[in-house]
Each structure stands twice: as C-alpha cells, then as structure tokens.
Design a protein around this motif. Structure first.
Motif, mmCIF file in Angstrom:
data_model
loop_
_atom_site.group_PDB
_atom_site.id
_atom_site.type_symbol
_atom_site.label_atom_id
_atom_site.label_comp_id
_atom_site.label_asym_id
_atom_site.label_seq_id
_atom_site.Cartn_x
_atom_site.Cartn_y
_atom_site.Cartn_z
ATOM 1 N N LYS A 289 2.030 7.610 -24.529
ATOM 2 C CA LYS A 289 1.738 7.340 -23.119
ATOM 3 C C LYS A 289 1.813 5.836 -22.878
ATOM 4 C CE LYS A 289 0.520 11.570 -21.916
ATOM 5 N NZ LYS A 289 1.190 12.356 -20.906
ATOM 6 N N GLU A 290 2.076 5.475 -21.623
ATOM 7 C CA GLU A 290 2.136 4.064 -21.239
ATOM 8 C C GLU A 290 0.739 3.516 -20.996
ATOM 9 O OE1 GLU A 290 5.136 2.635 -18.226
ATOM 10 O OE2 GLU A 290 5.295 4.800 -17.937
ATOM 11 N N TYR A 291 0.549 2.267 -21.367
ATOM 12 C CA TYR A 291 -0.695 1.570 -21.030
ATOM 13 C C TYR A 291 -0.612 1.098 -19.585
ATOM 14 C CZ TYR A 291 -1.972 1.362 -25.959
ATOM 15 O OH TYR A 291 -2.315 1.705 -27.236
ATOM 16 N N TYR A 292 -1.778 0.981 -18.950
ATOM 17 C CA TYR A 292 -1.837 0.413 -17.609
ATOM 18 C C TYR A 292 -1.623 -1.090 -17.757
ATOM 19 C CZ TYR A 292 -3.377 -0.019 -12.747
ATOM 20 O OH TYR A 292 -3.428 -0.250 -11.402
ATOM 21 N N GLY B 62 0.771 0.271 -11.824
ATOM 22 C CA GLY B 62 0.106 -0.950 -12.268
ATOM 23 C C GLY B 62 0.701 -2.200 -11.657
ATOM 24 N N ASP B 63 2.026 -2.297 -11.688
ATOM 25 C CA ASP B 63 2.686 -3.488 -11.147
ATOM 26 C C ASP B 63 2.444 -3.634 -9.646
ATOM 27 O OD1 ASP B 63 3.620 -4.100 -13.666
ATOM 28 O OD2 ASP B 63 5.651 -3.345 -13.314
ATOM 29 N N THR B 64 2.539 -2.527 -8.923
ATOM 30 C CA THR B 64 2.322 -2.579 -7.478
ATOM 31 C C THR B 64 0.881 -2.946 -7.156
ATOM 32 O OG1 THR B 64 4.035 -0.900 -7.178
ATOM 33 C CG2 THR B 64 2.592 -1.306 -5.319
ATOM 34 N N ASN B 65 -0.053 -2.391 -7.906
ATOM 35 C CA ASN B 65 -1.458 -2.713 -7.647
ATOM 36 C C ASN B 65 -1.794 -4.143 -8.041
ATOM 37 O OD1 ASN B 65 -3.249 -0.518 -6.471
ATOM 38 N ND2 ASN B 65 -1.816 0.580 -7.792
ATOM 39 N N ASN B 66 -1.106 -4.687 -9.017
ATOM 40 C CA ASN B 66 -1.289 -6.106 -9.339
ATOM 41 C C ASN B 66 -0.807 -6.971 -8.170
ATOM 42 O OD1 ASN B 66 -2.445 -5.620 -11.840
ATOM 43 N ND2 ASN B 66 -0.491 -5.697 -12.918
ATOM 44 N N GLN B 67 0.275 -6.550 -7.509
ATOM 45 C CA GLN B 67 0.762 -7.275 -6.337
ATOM 46 C C GLN B 67 -0.235 -7.157 -5.178
ATOM 47 O OE1 GLN B 67 4.716 -5.894 -5.389
ATOM 48 N NE2 GLN B 67 5.487 -6.342 -7.428
ATOM 49 N N ILE B 68 -0.846 -5.982 -5.038
ATOM 50 C CA ILE B 68 -1.870 -5.803 -3.995
ATOM 51 C C ILE B 68 -3.043 -6.738 -4.250
ATOM 52 C CG2 ILE B 68 -3.628 -4.206 -3.121
ATOM 53 C CD1 ILE B 68 -1.531 -1.970 -3.302
ATOM 54 N N SER C 170 5.276 6.200 -11.948
ATOM 55 C CA SER C 170 4.991 5.885 -13.354
ATOM 56 C C SER C 170 3.769 4.973 -13.454
ATOM 57 C CB SER C 170 6.195 5.196 -14.006
ATOM 58 O OG SER C 170 6.325 3.868 -13.533
ATOM 59 N N VAL C 171 3.174 4.956 -14.624
ATOM 60 C CA VAL C 171 2.008 4.107 -14.862
ATOM 61 C C VAL C 171 2.385 2.649 -14.626
ATOM 62 C CG1 VAL C 171 0.363 3.315 -16.612
ATOM 63 C CG2 VAL C 171 0.968 5.743 -16.482
ATOM 64 N N LYS C 172 3.537 2.242 -15.118
ATOM 65 C CA LYS C 172 3.974 0.854 -14.959
ATOM 66 C C LYS C 172 4.170 0.512 -13.481
ATOM 67 C CE LYS C 172 7.531 -2.455 -16.413
ATOM 68 N NZ LYS C 172 6.780 -3.512 -15.850
ATOM 69 N N ARG D 290 0.844 -1.203 0.000
ATOM 70 C CA ARG D 290 0.000 0.000 0.000
ATOM 71 C C ARG D 290 0.876 1.248 0.000
ATOM 72 N NH1 ARG D 290 -2.150 3.262 4.224
ATOM 73 N NH2 ARG D 290 -4.097 4.276 3.607
ATOM 74 N N ALA D 291 1.896 1.270 0.866
ATOM 75 C CA ALA D 291 2.804 2.419 0.934
ATOM 76 C C ALA D 291 3.576 2.580 -0.377
ATOM 77 C CB ALA D 291 3.773 2.250 2.105
ATOM 78 N N LYS D 292 4.018 1.470 -0.931
ATOM 79 C CA LYS D 292 4.763 1.513 -2.197
ATOM 80 C C LYS D 292 3.873 2.036 -3.324
ATOM 81 C CE LYS D 292 7.338 -1.504 -5.331
ATOM 82 N NZ LYS D 292 7.738 -2.885 -5.629
ATOM 83 N N ALA D 293 2.635 1.576 -3.378
ATOM 84 C CA ALA D 293 1.713 1.999 -4.440
ATOM 85 C C ALA D 293 1.378 3.481 -4.319
ATOM 86 C CB ALA D 293 0.433 1.163 -4.396
ATOM 87 N N MET D 294 1.216 3.956 -3.092
ATOM 88 C CA MET D 294 0.875 5.367 -2.900
ATOM 89 C C MET D 294 2.030 6.283 -3.298
ATOM 90 S SD MET D 294 -1.367 5.106 0.596
ATOM 91 C CE MET D 294 -1.900 6.802 0.638
ATOM 92 N N GLY D 295 3.254 5.755 -3.295
ATOM 93 C CA GLY D 295 4.416 6.545 -3.689
ATOM 94 C C GLY D 295 4.854 6.315 -5.126
ATOM 95 N N ALA D 296 4.167 5.439 -5.834
ATOM 96 C CA ALA D 296 4.551 5.116 -7.214
ATOM 97 C C ALA D 296 4.347 6.326 -8.117
ATOM 98 C CB ALA D 296 3.730 3.932 -7.716
#
Length: 181
Positions: free
Chosen positions: A164-167, A86-92, A81-83, A73-79
């Motif tokens: 732009k990057e895709y999610y 996206g990657d952090t939220n996939n892990q969540i 780039s789109v990638k 959660r902390a990592k995702a809130m500080g992310a």
C-alpha cells in the motif's frame, strides 16, 4: 510414517490459514485507517466554504486565494489514489496558510466570532488529520512489512497482495524550521 506426513500437512495448512487471516486483518486495518482519514478530510472540505465566505465579507478583493481553495477542494474530493489525495491536501494546507495570512491584515476579521470559531475547528480538524495520517502510515508499514517477511511472503504472493502507498508528507514540512527570536 503416514501420521507424520499428515501432521506436517496439518501444520502447514494451519500456518497458511493463520497467515492468510493475518493478512486479511492487516488489510482491513489499512482500509479502516484510510476511512478515518477520509472522515477528517470530509470535515475539512465542509469547513472550507464556510471559512472562505466569512473571509470574503472582509477581504473580497482576495479573489485569487478563494478561487484556488475552491479548485483544490473540488480536486481533492475527486482524487482517487493515496498520493493524489495527499498531494492535493498538502496544497490545500498551503492555501489555507495563505488565507490565514491574509486574515492577519484585517483586524475586524480576526475579531469576528464566526471566523475565530471556524479557525479553531479547522485547527482541530488539521490535528485529527495529522493523527489519522500517522496511524494510517503505521498500519501501512505493518501491512507492507508482513508481506515481505519469509515465509509469509509466499502467502502474500498467492493472495495477489501488493504494498500500500504511504500518505505523503508535504515537501515543505520536511525541511528545517526557521526559528527567530
């Protein structure tokens, strides 16, 4: 002859203005679509601590999953780039699946009204995130395609536009689904 040249210049200037405004419109749509994802992710991040605290009361010894969700959660809130988002939220998503699997082992927890309400809110939020992600990727596709079309690509280069990057999609969601009866 002068009128013809002025007419051609006027058409070129008008085309340039329309193309430029088209790119501005698309760029704003991409930013708006990203903001919609951001709103849903914020809602998800707000629900996670409540869900974790509810489950902790029943499954305190499952500390590893609680810590992992907190870190993600902390990592995702500080992310940035789109990638990365996206990657952090996939892990969540994977960690939440594990948390819900843990909850299956606690019948009293599955019957807890707070847990059921939080689970339903999180499911609704996940659906909204999926819709927002699809919308974002659709708008990014339009934006990127507009930059590649000739002669609009000339204006895009003059404006310094980049694709732009895709999610990203969770790699686990790309594979075949195993259905058992």
């Amino acid at each position: 002859m002068t009128w013809i040249i002025l007419g051609i210049i006027a058409v070129i200037v008008l085309w340039f203005i329309l193309t430029y405004n088209g790119f501005v419109n698309l760029r704003n749509r991409v930013e708006n679509a990203w903001a919609q994802i951001d709103v849903q992710l914020k809602r998800r991040y707000d629900l996670i601590p409540n869900l974790v605290n509810t489950v902790k009361g029943y499954a305190a010894h499952e500390r590893e999953i609680f810590e992992k969700l907190g870190e993600l959660r902390a990592k995702a809130m500080g992310a940035e780039s789109v990638k990365e988002v996206g990657d952090t939220n996939n892990q969540i998503t994977q960690a939440l699946r594990t948390l819900f699997a843990v909850a299956e082992n606690y019948p009293e927890l599955k019957a807890n009204e707070n847990f059921l309400k939080l689970q339903e809110e999180l499911t609704n939020t996940e659906n909204k995130i999926a819709f927002a992600r699809q919308f974002y990727n659709d708008v990014v596709m339009q934006y990127n395609a507009a930059q590649q079309r000739i002669p609009a690509s000339i204006v895009a280069k003059m404006m310094g536009l980049t694709p732009k990057e895709y999610y990203p999609v969770d790699e686990g969601e790309r594979g075949p689904i195993n259905v058992q009866f």
